[in-house]
Write a protein that holds these residues in place. Structure first.
Motif, short mmCIF file in Angstrom:
data_model
loop_
_atom_site.label_atom_id
_atom_site.label_comp_id
_atom_site.label_asym_id
_atom_site.label_seq_id
_atom_site.Cartn_x
_atom_site.Cartn_y
_atom_site.Cartn_z
N THR A 25 -0.68 -1.00 41.12
CA THR A 25 0.25 -1.22 40.02
C THR A 25 0.55 0.16 39.05
N SER B 41 4.69 -2.74 40.97
CA SER B 41 3.70 -3.37 41.74
C SER B 41 3.65 -3.73 42.98
N SER B 42 2.59 -3.53 43.85
CA SER B 42 2.73 -4.17 45.42
C SER B 42 1.30 -4.48 45.63
N HIS B 43 1.27 -5.21 46.74
CA HIS B 43 -0.09 -5.76 47.11
C HIS B 43 -0.34 -5.81 48.55
N THR C 241 7.20 -1.46 34.78
CA THR C 241 5.85 -1.68 35.70
C THR C 241 6.45 -2.03 37.25
N ASN D 61 -4.17 -3.64 46.10
CA ASN D 61 -3.16 -3.89 45.40
C ASN D 61 -3.10 -2.68 44.34
N LYS E 52 2.34 1.87 35.74
CA LYS E 52 3.43 1.60 34.55
C LYS E 52 3.76 2.86 34.00
#
Length: 275
Positions: free
Chosen positions: A175, A138-140, A136, A173, A177
């Motif tokens: 994400t 992710s960044s926001h 995974t 945001n 996968k």
């Protein structure tokens, strides 16, 4: 900026949008009428004969205009400031019929930095040959809507991406996968790209090697051959035992017969002696 007609800035910074006209040193702003408007419908600032005659409430206390080169300064920049801006300049030498000197558009792109991508992994299955895992990334907290890309040992991979944002002019945001079947240690890279900027992270994926190799069962041929050898060995032991027992007994009977004959001979001799 005038050549490209594009300006980029980040949220919270100060930016200047250039105008298409500069007032000569021999004149002043009093001889001009200047309009800065957004998307051709929303007036940001308006000057006439050197005086500010209008400023939009959303830009209030955040904008000012240079009196010589007519640059529009915005500070601090907000996401909603993104858009197309027009600088319209009129000369008031003939007040009844003002002359339009220029009317050009500058496109303003606002960005907000995303956090550095965070890469995590979760092992879903493990065997001696490979390790199955879900990775995974992710960044926001960024703008505009980003793209996510990556590589696995320098080979491009496709993330299954999802975005979260309250609106098209809100922070995003993201994400991504990725399901992998790892047979050896590999490096995975995750890149978040937005409006010419990029944030990149890399993680080493190691294959779990804690499996126990199961004992391979003996084949049918091996079992059959072993059984035959054991049976032959047992038969050989039995035959040997019988042979030895018969040989010993024959010797015993011969010894016993000799003893009996000796006794008989002794008895006969005694009788002769008596006679």
């Amino acid at each position: 900026a005038l050549e490209n007609k594009e300006v980029k800035s980040k949220v919270g910074e100060k930016v200047g949008l250039p105008c298409c006209h500069k007032i000569p040193s021999s004149e002043s702003l009093h001889n001009y009428r200047v309009y800065w408007q957004k998307n051709t419908t929303e007036v940001v600032l308006a000057y006439a004969q050197g005086d500010l005659i209008f400023d939009h409430k959303r830009y209030k206390n955040r904008t000012e205009m240079d009196s010589r080169n007519l640059t529009l300064w915005i500070s601090p920049v907000e996401i909603l400031d993104s858009g197309s801006y027009q600088c319209v300049v009129q000369h008031l030498k003939h007040s009844q019929n003002p002359k339009v000197l220029c009317d050009e558009t500058v496109t303003f792109f606002v960005t907000a930095d995303f956090s550095k991508p965070n890469i995590t992994k979760e092992v879903t299955n493990n065997s001696c040959e490979s390790t199955e895992m879900m990775v995974t990334c992710s960044s926001h907290g960024g703008f505009p809507k980003p793209k996510i890309s990556g590589t696995l040992n320098n080979v491009s991979v496709m993330w299954n991406a999802s975005w979260v944002s309250e609106s098209s002019f809100s922070l995003y945001n993201i994400t991504g996968k990725l399901w992998l079947n790892v047979t050896k240690d590999v490096n995975i890279t995750c890149s978040i790209e937005y409006n010419g900027f990029a944030k990149i992270s890399t993680l080493l994926l190691t294959r779990t090697d804690d499996c126990v190799v199961p004992t391979k069962p003996l084949s049918y041929n091996v079992i059959t051959a072993s059984s035959i050898i054991i049976v032959i060995f047992l038969l050989a032991v039995i035959l040997a035992a019988r042979y030895l027992s018969r040989h010993v007994c024959s010797h015993c009977s011969k010894s016993q017969g000799s003893v009996e004959e000796g006794v008989k001979e002794y008895t006969k001799a005694s009788m002769r002696f008596k006679v």
